[in-house]
Design a protein around this motif. Structure first.
Motif, PDB file in Angstrom:
ATOM      1  N   ARG A  18      -5.698   4.378 -13.260  1.00  0.00           N
ATOM      2  CA  ARG A  18      -4.458   4.347 -12.486  1.00  0.00           C
ATOM      3  C   ARG A  18      -3.389   3.446 -13.082  1.00  0.00           C
ATOM      4  N   LYS A  64     -13.976   6.516  -0.859  1.00  0.00           N
ATOM      5  CA  LYS A  64     -12.725   7.246  -0.630  1.00  0.00           C
ATOM      6  C   LYS A  64     -12.542   8.434  -1.569  1.00  0.00           C
ATOM      7  N   ARG A  66     -12.203   8.579  -4.750  1.00  0.00           N
ATOM      8  CA  ARG A  66     -11.016   8.209  -5.527  1.00  0.00           C
ATOM      9  C   ARG A  66     -10.861   9.006  -6.821  1.00  0.00           C
ATOM     10  N   HIS A  99       0.797   4.730   8.698  1.00  0.00           N
ATOM     11  CA  HIS A  99       0.837   3.789   7.578  1.00  0.00           C
ATOM     12  C   HIS A  99       0.313   2.441   8.045  1.00  0.00           C
ATOM     13  N   THR A 101       0.031  -1.496   7.498  1.00  0.00           N
ATOM     14  CA  THR A 101       0.665  -2.594   6.787  1.00  0.00           C
ATOM     15  C   THR A 101       0.369  -3.879   7.546  1.00  0.00           C
ATOM     16  N   PHE A 105       5.631  -7.759   6.512  1.00  0.00           N
ATOM     17  CA  PHE A 105       6.495  -6.785   5.823  1.00  0.00           C
ATOM     18  C   PHE A 105       7.418  -6.037   6.799  1.00  0.00           C
ATOM     19  N   ALA A 108      11.428  -6.104   6.514  1.00  0.00           N
ATOM     20  CA  ALA A 108      11.915  -5.323   5.366  1.00  0.00           C
ATOM     21  C   ALA A 108      11.738  -3.827   5.632  1.00  0.00           C
ATOM     22  N   GLU A 112      14.668  -1.033   5.443  1.00  0.00           N
ATOM     23  CA  GLU A 112      14.770  -0.053   4.340  1.00  0.00           C
ATOM     24  C   GLU A 112      13.732   1.061   4.399  1.00  0.00           C
ATOM     25  N   GLY A 113      12.895   1.057   5.448  1.00  0.00           N
ATOM     26  CA  GLY A 113      11.845   2.066   5.532  1.00  0.00           C
ATOM     27  C   GLY A 113      10.694   1.736   4.597  1.00  0.00           C
ATOM     28  N   ARG A 115       8.782   2.050   1.200  1.00  0.00           N
ATOM     29  CA  ARG A 115       9.055   2.349  -0.206  1.00  0.00           C
ATOM     30  C   ARG A 115       7.729   2.346  -0.970  1.00  0.00           C
ATOM     31  N   ARG A 119       3.650   1.898  -6.720  1.00  0.00           N
ATOM     32  CA  ARG A 119       2.992   3.200  -6.908  1.00  0.00           C
ATOM     33  C   ARG A 119       4.042   4.315  -6.961  1.00  0.00           C
ATOM     34  N   VAL A 134      -6.504   0.366   5.647  1.00  0.00           N
ATOM     35  CA  VAL A 134      -5.559   0.118   4.547  1.00  0.00           C
ATOM     36  C   VAL A 134      -4.789  -1.179   4.812  1.00  0.00           C
ATOM     37  N   ARG A 137      -6.495  -4.769   4.317  1.00  0.00           N
ATOM     38  CA  ARG A 137      -6.662  -5.394   2.998  1.00  0.00           C
ATOM     39  C   ARG A 137      -5.774  -6.618   2.877  1.00  0.00           C
ATOM     40  N   ARG A 138      -4.716  -6.697   3.699  1.00  0.00           N
ATOM     41  CA  ARG A 138      -3.721  -7.763   3.540  1.00  0.00           C
ATOM     42  C   ARG A 138      -3.664  -8.741   4.698  1.00  0.00           C
TER      43      ARG A 138
HETATM   44  C1  HQG Z   1       4.398  -2.423   1.883  1.00  0.00           C
HETATM   45  C2  HQG Z   1      -5.504   1.716  -1.360  1.00  0.00           C
HETATM   46  C3  HQG Z   1       8.242  -4.471   2.114  1.00  0.00           C
HETATM   47  C4  HQG Z   1       3.346  -1.471   2.358  1.00  0.00           C
HETATM   48  C5  HQG Z   1      -5.267   1.880   0.127  1.00  0.00           C
HETATM   49  C6  HQG Z   1       2.110  -2.016   1.646  1.00  0.00           C
HETATM   50  C7  HQG Z   1      -4.278   3.024   0.198  1.00  0.00           C
HETATM   51  C8  HQG Z   1       6.850  -2.671   2.033  1.00  0.00           C
HETATM   52  C9  HQG Z   1       2.668  -2.569   0.340  1.00  0.00           C
HETATM   53  C10 HQG Z   1      -3.534   2.919  -1.101  1.00  0.00           C
HETATM   54  C11 HQG Z   1       7.949  -1.790   2.117  1.00  0.00           C
HETATM   55  C12 HQG Z   1       2.422  -1.659  -0.846  1.00  0.00           C
HETATM   56  C13 HQG Z   1      -2.131   2.457  -0.894  1.00  0.00           C
HETATM   57  C14 HQG Z   1       9.241  -2.348   2.199  1.00  0.00           C
HETATM   58  C15 HQG Z   1       6.172  -0.605   1.996  1.00  0.00           C
HETATM   59  N1  HQG Z   1       9.339  -3.688   2.192  1.00  0.00           N
HETATM   60  N2  HQG Z   1       6.993  -3.997   2.028  1.00  0.00           N
HETATM   61  N3  HQG Z   1      10.353  -1.595   2.285  1.00  0.00           N
HETATM   62  N4  HQG Z   1       7.506  -0.529   2.082  1.00  0.00           N
HETATM   63  N5  HQG Z   1       5.766  -1.898   1.970  1.00  0.00           N
HETATM   64  O1  HQG Z   1      -1.100  -1.142  -2.145  1.00  0.00           O
HETATM   65  O2  HQG Z   1      -0.203   1.766   1.355  1.00  0.00           O
HETATM   66  O3  HQG Z   1      -8.449   1.451  -2.421  1.00  0.00           O
HETATM   67  O4  HQG Z   1       1.051  -0.045  -2.982  1.00  0.00           O
HETATM   68  O5  HQG Z   1       3.212  -1.509   3.768  1.00  0.00           O
HETATM   69  O6  HQG Z   1      -6.457   2.121   0.826  1.00  0.00           O
HETATM   70  O7  HQG Z   1      -1.122  -0.627   1.091  1.00  0.00           O
HETATM   71  O8  HQG Z   1      -6.589   1.620  -4.067  1.00  0.00           O
HETATM   72  O9  HQG Z   1       0.192   0.543  -0.750  1.00  0.00           O
HETATM   73  O10 HQG Z   1       1.516  -3.062   2.381  1.00  0.00           O
HETATM   74  O11 HQG Z   1      -4.827   4.287   0.327  1.00  0.00           O
HETATM   75  O12 HQG Z   1      -7.873   3.675  -3.389  1.00  0.00           O
HETATM   76  O13 HQG Z   1       4.084  -2.668   0.525  1.00  0.00           O
HETATM   77  O14 HQG Z   1      -4.238   1.961  -1.884  1.00  0.00           O
HETATM   78  O15 HQG Z   1      -6.395   2.664  -1.836  1.00  0.00           O
HETATM   79  O16 HQG Z   1       1.045  -1.761  -1.161  1.00  0.00           O
HETATM   80  O17 HQG Z   1      -2.114   1.239  -0.162  1.00  0.00           O
HETATM   81  P1  HQG Z   1       0.260  -0.606  -1.864  1.00  0.00           P
HETATM   82  P2  HQG Z   1      -0.789   0.702   0.494  1.00  0.00           P
HETATM   83  P3  HQG Z   1      -7.387   2.318  -3.009  1.00  0.00           P
END
Ligand code: HQG
Length: 180
Positions: A18, A64, A66, A99, A101, A105, A108, A112-113, A115, A119, A134, A137-138
């Motif tokens: 990836r 998952k 993957r 989604h 989160t 966050f 933000a 801006e919705g 983003r 990725r 999901v 994780r944070r």
């Molecule tokens: C947040 C894992 C500020 C968003 C998971 C997220 C999922 C913003 C973080 C997959 C925002 C991005 C993806 C904005 C979004 N301002 N923060 N405007 N827009 N965000 O990891 O969805 O194990 O890129 O909420 O299980 O957390 O890797 O995306 O917290 O399926 O297979 O910015 O990754 O899968 O974080 O996770 P990520 P995600 P894997």
């Protein structure tokens, strides 16, 4: 122990299929595929030995799903930060997607919705439970329902990965339901 090793293999595959194929001298094709033999040789040459049986187990038992194997090749189903075109056809989403989160966050995201950040796409889940995992994780998860039906009617494109993750380039704030 076996299971732990399978998770290590999965993380190694995620990293190189990836995000950083170049780190071990691999080149993915435009759709993200790489020859399994090449991948195993590159991993071994960089100090991480994986047998074909271990790879098959990491693919088959992945929580998952993957990764996909197609004959002699393997790719990650979603989550790339390197430039690949997975070739997924646009699909009609269910009325709502979710989604996951965390609270820090939200300001933000309200402004801006959603983003895609690093990725290619925003990742959305078909059910709240998955979105909760999901977000967790944070920290403490906050689940935002997404009015995917309205987005689709308004011309936003959705795709679904081979492992059931819904992908869309961005989610404007008006399609999100915020808590409180
Ligand atoms: C947040 C894992 C500020 C968003 C998971 C997220 C999922 C913003 C973080 C997959 C925002 C991005 C993806 C904005 C979004 N301002 N923060 N405007 N827009 N965000 O990891 O969805 O194990 O890129 O909420 O299980 O957390 O890797 O995306 O917290 O399926 O297979 O910015 O990754 O899968 O974080 O996770 P990520 P995600 P894997």
């Amino acid at each position: 122990m076996k299971e732990q090793h399978t998770v290590k293999v999965s993380k190694y595959l995620s990293k190189h299929l990836r995000h950083e194929p170049g780190r071990i001298g691999l080149t993915l094709d435009e759709a993200g595929w790489v020859e399994i033999d090449e991948l195993l040789a590159a991993a071994a040459a960089h100090g991480f030995r994986i047998s074909r049986a271990q790879l098959d187990r990491a693919v088959a038992e992945n929580d998952k799903q993957r990764f996909s194997v197609d004959g002699t090749r393997i790719r990650a189903n979603q989550g790339h930060t390197v430039d690949v075109d997975l070739g997924l056809a646009p699909a009609e989403p269910p009325a709502y997607l979710y989604h996951g989160t965390v609270a820090r966050f939200l300001d933000a995201i309200r402004a801006e919705g959603l983003r895609p950040m690093t990725r290619h796409d925003v990742h959305l889940s078909a059910d709240r439970e998955t979105a909760t995992r999901v977000g967790s994780r944070r920290g403490r998860a906050v689940v935002l329902p997404v009015d995917a039906g309205a987005m689709h009617r308004d011309g936003h494109t959705f795709r679904v990965s081979a492992n059931g993750v819904w992908l869309t380039p961005a989610v404007p704030p008006r399609y999100l339901r915020f808590p409180g």
